[in-house]
Scaffold this active site. Structure first.
Site, PDB file in Angstrom:
ATOM      1  N   ASP A  86      33.410 -25.679   8.473  1.00 23.09           N
ATOM      2  CA  ASP A  86      34.539 -26.345   7.805  1.00 23.09           C
ATOM      3  C   ASP A  86      35.793 -26.393   8.684  1.00 23.09           C
ATOM      4  O   ASP A  86      36.891 -25.978   8.248  1.00 23.09           O
ATOM      5  CB  ASP A  86      34.899 -25.611   6.500  1.00 23.09           C
ATOM      6  CG  ASP A  86      33.710 -25.374   5.594  1.00 23.09           C
ATOM      7  OD1 ASP A  86      32.822 -26.243   5.551  1.00 23.09           O
ATOM      8  OD2 ASP A  86      33.673 -24.319   4.929  1.00 23.09           O
ATOM      9  N   GLU A 143      33.186 -33.637  -1.382  1.00 20.23           N
ATOM     10  CA  GLU A 143      34.097 -32.544  -0.963  1.00 20.23           C
ATOM     11  C   GLU A 143      34.617 -32.854   0.433  1.00 20.23           C
ATOM     12  O   GLU A 143      34.351 -33.916   0.979  1.00 20.23           O
ATOM     13  CB  GLU A 143      33.357 -31.197  -0.984  1.00 20.23           C
ATOM     14  CG  GLU A 143      32.171 -31.129  -0.029  1.00 20.23           C
ATOM     15  CD  GLU A 143      31.336 -29.867  -0.184  1.00 20.23           C
ATOM     16  OE1 GLU A 143      31.564 -29.050  -1.099  1.00 20.23           O
ATOM     17  OE2 GLU A 143      30.400 -29.700   0.623  1.00 20.23           O
TER      18      GLU A 143
HETATM   19  O1  FUB Z   1      32.023 -23.517   3.250  1.00 18.54           O
HETATM   20  C1  FUB Z   1      31.958 -23.548   1.849  1.00 18.54           C
HETATM   21  C2  FUB Z   1      31.935 -24.943   1.349  1.00 18.54           C
HETATM   22  O2  FUB Z   1      30.840 -25.648   1.927  1.00 18.54           O
HETATM   23  C3  FUB Z   1      33.133 -25.774   1.733  1.00 18.54           C
HETATM   24  O3  FUB Z   1      34.282 -25.505   1.003  1.00 18.54           O
HETATM   25  C4  FUB Z   1      32.554 -27.117   1.535  1.00 18.54           C
HETATM   26  O4  FUB Z   1      33.318 -28.162   2.053  1.00 18.54           O
HETATM   27  C5  FUB Z   1      31.212 -26.976   2.200  1.00 18.54           C
HETATM   28  O5  FUB Z   1      31.293 -27.132   3.591  1.00 18.54           O
END
Ligand code: FUB
Length: 340
Positions: A32, A239
């Site tokens: 991320d 996301e």
């Molecule tokens: O790393 C945890 C979660 O997985 C992140 O917040 C999302 O964007 C995904 O990458």
């Protein structure tokens, strides 16, 4: 000659470019990545993946991260410095579990680290921590940001000095629980032919510690002006929001989650509406895809992650970086992360 070279490039612009890269660091797992240029270097604010032993599920319980390490480099492809633990879950008074994808911002000599974390009721909130150095350590505020919810904060500084936070994530990110405006314990998704669960934006207050307004929904339309729908899983928001600007346009990019791509939409102002344009990054090894885009020394870079170093374990990822290029019309050339 310059005109000739440009004309030739325009004619031969590829639809897909090679994005093969090695992990930035191999001594820890990182994911991320939010990359920024601070103090003439690239600083990367990643998640710090660990093996928690928690079984994998659709809520992402296996992503049970407990701290952040901050990385920096003078050159993409050059030496990377790990500045050690920049903030730990143990420092956060309101902490429950799961430190997910963070971002950082700089204003008037103070650095701000924004982070999603579940509170003691297992509800994701967004926290903020401050430091005098981009490398940390960061000291968290005693409470989460008021009216904050869900995950994956990304803070964009506009040319007029305003800062905006983009955030949200469905499934384990809980954004679907705010369809009524208030937190609901049950997941509620619009029908497949209805507009998607909308990502959110809020302008930040002058002190960068709170929202200056109630979070607003972001509309992403297709090229005919119709909002992307829940059932359009190849294009709908899941996301990992990020915003950058190129030639006066706002580029809103994000992960499509269960279809594993990083895609983008463009608009004329920070709030949108945005119009869907295409794929930035094809699926990577591992379930999640998450990125950031930064300009540095006259080039644009895509930071992303994959699970190649861990042999494909979805919760043990590594941050990588590759160049991102545009066509003359401003469209982004799709990156294949495994093409050499
Ligand atoms: O790393 C945890 C979660 O997985 C992140 O917040 C999302 O964007 C995904 O990458």
């Amino acid at each position: 000659q310059v005109a000739k070279d440009t004309a030739q490039r325009e004619q031969t612009a590829p639809e897909v470019r090679s994005g093969y890269a090695e992990p930035l660091v191999t001594h820890i797992f990182t994911a991320d990545p939010s990359a920024h240029v601070f103090e003439d270097k690239i600083y990367v604010y990643p998640s710090h993946d660990i093996e928690s032993g928690i079984a994998q599920n659709d809520n992402g319980d296996h992503f049970a991260m407990r701290d952040y390490h901050i990385l920096s480099m003078d050159e993409v492809g050059g030496k990377v410095t790990d500045h050690g633990v920049g903030m730990s879950v143990d420092d956060v008074q309101w902490a429950g579990r799961q430190l997910w994808a963070p971002d950082a911002a700089h204003k008037d000599g103070t650095y701000y680290l924004y982070f999603p974390l579940k509170d003691q009721d297992d509800i994701f909130r967004i926290g903020v921590a401050t430091s005098e150095s981009p490398a940390g350590p960061f000291e968290p505020q005693p409470t989460p940001m008021e009216n904050s919810f869900s995950i994956d904060p990304a803070v964009f500084e506009d040319d007029d000095g305003s800062y905006y936070m983009y955030f949200g994530g469905i499934w384990g990110g809980q954004l679907q629980r705010y369809q009524t405006g208030e937190y609901q314990t049950q997941d509620t998704y619009p029908a497949d032919n209805e507009p998607q669960v909308a990502p959110r934006i809020a302008k930040l207050s002058d002190d960068m510690l709170s929202f200056a307004e109630a979070p607003k929904e972001i509309i992403v339309n297709d090229k005919d002006g119709n909002p992307l729908t829940t059932g359009d899983t190849d294009r709908r928001f899941f996301e990992a929001a990020w915003v950058h600007k190129h030639q006066g346009k706002y580029y809103f990019s994000y992960s499509t989650g269960d279809t594993h791509k990083i895609v983008y939409a463009t608009g004329d102002n920070p709030y949108g509406p945005f119009t869907y344009q295409g794929v930035i990054l094809k699926p990577v090894e591992g379930w999640t895809n998450h990125h950031s885009i930064v300009e540095y020394k006259n080039k644009t870079y895509l930071f992303y992650h994959d699970s190649s170093l861990s042999g494909g374990q979805t919760h043990l990822r590594s941050v990588k970086a590759t160049e991102l290029t545009y066509n003359p019309d401003g469209s982004i050339i799709t990156i294949d992360p495994y093409l050499k």
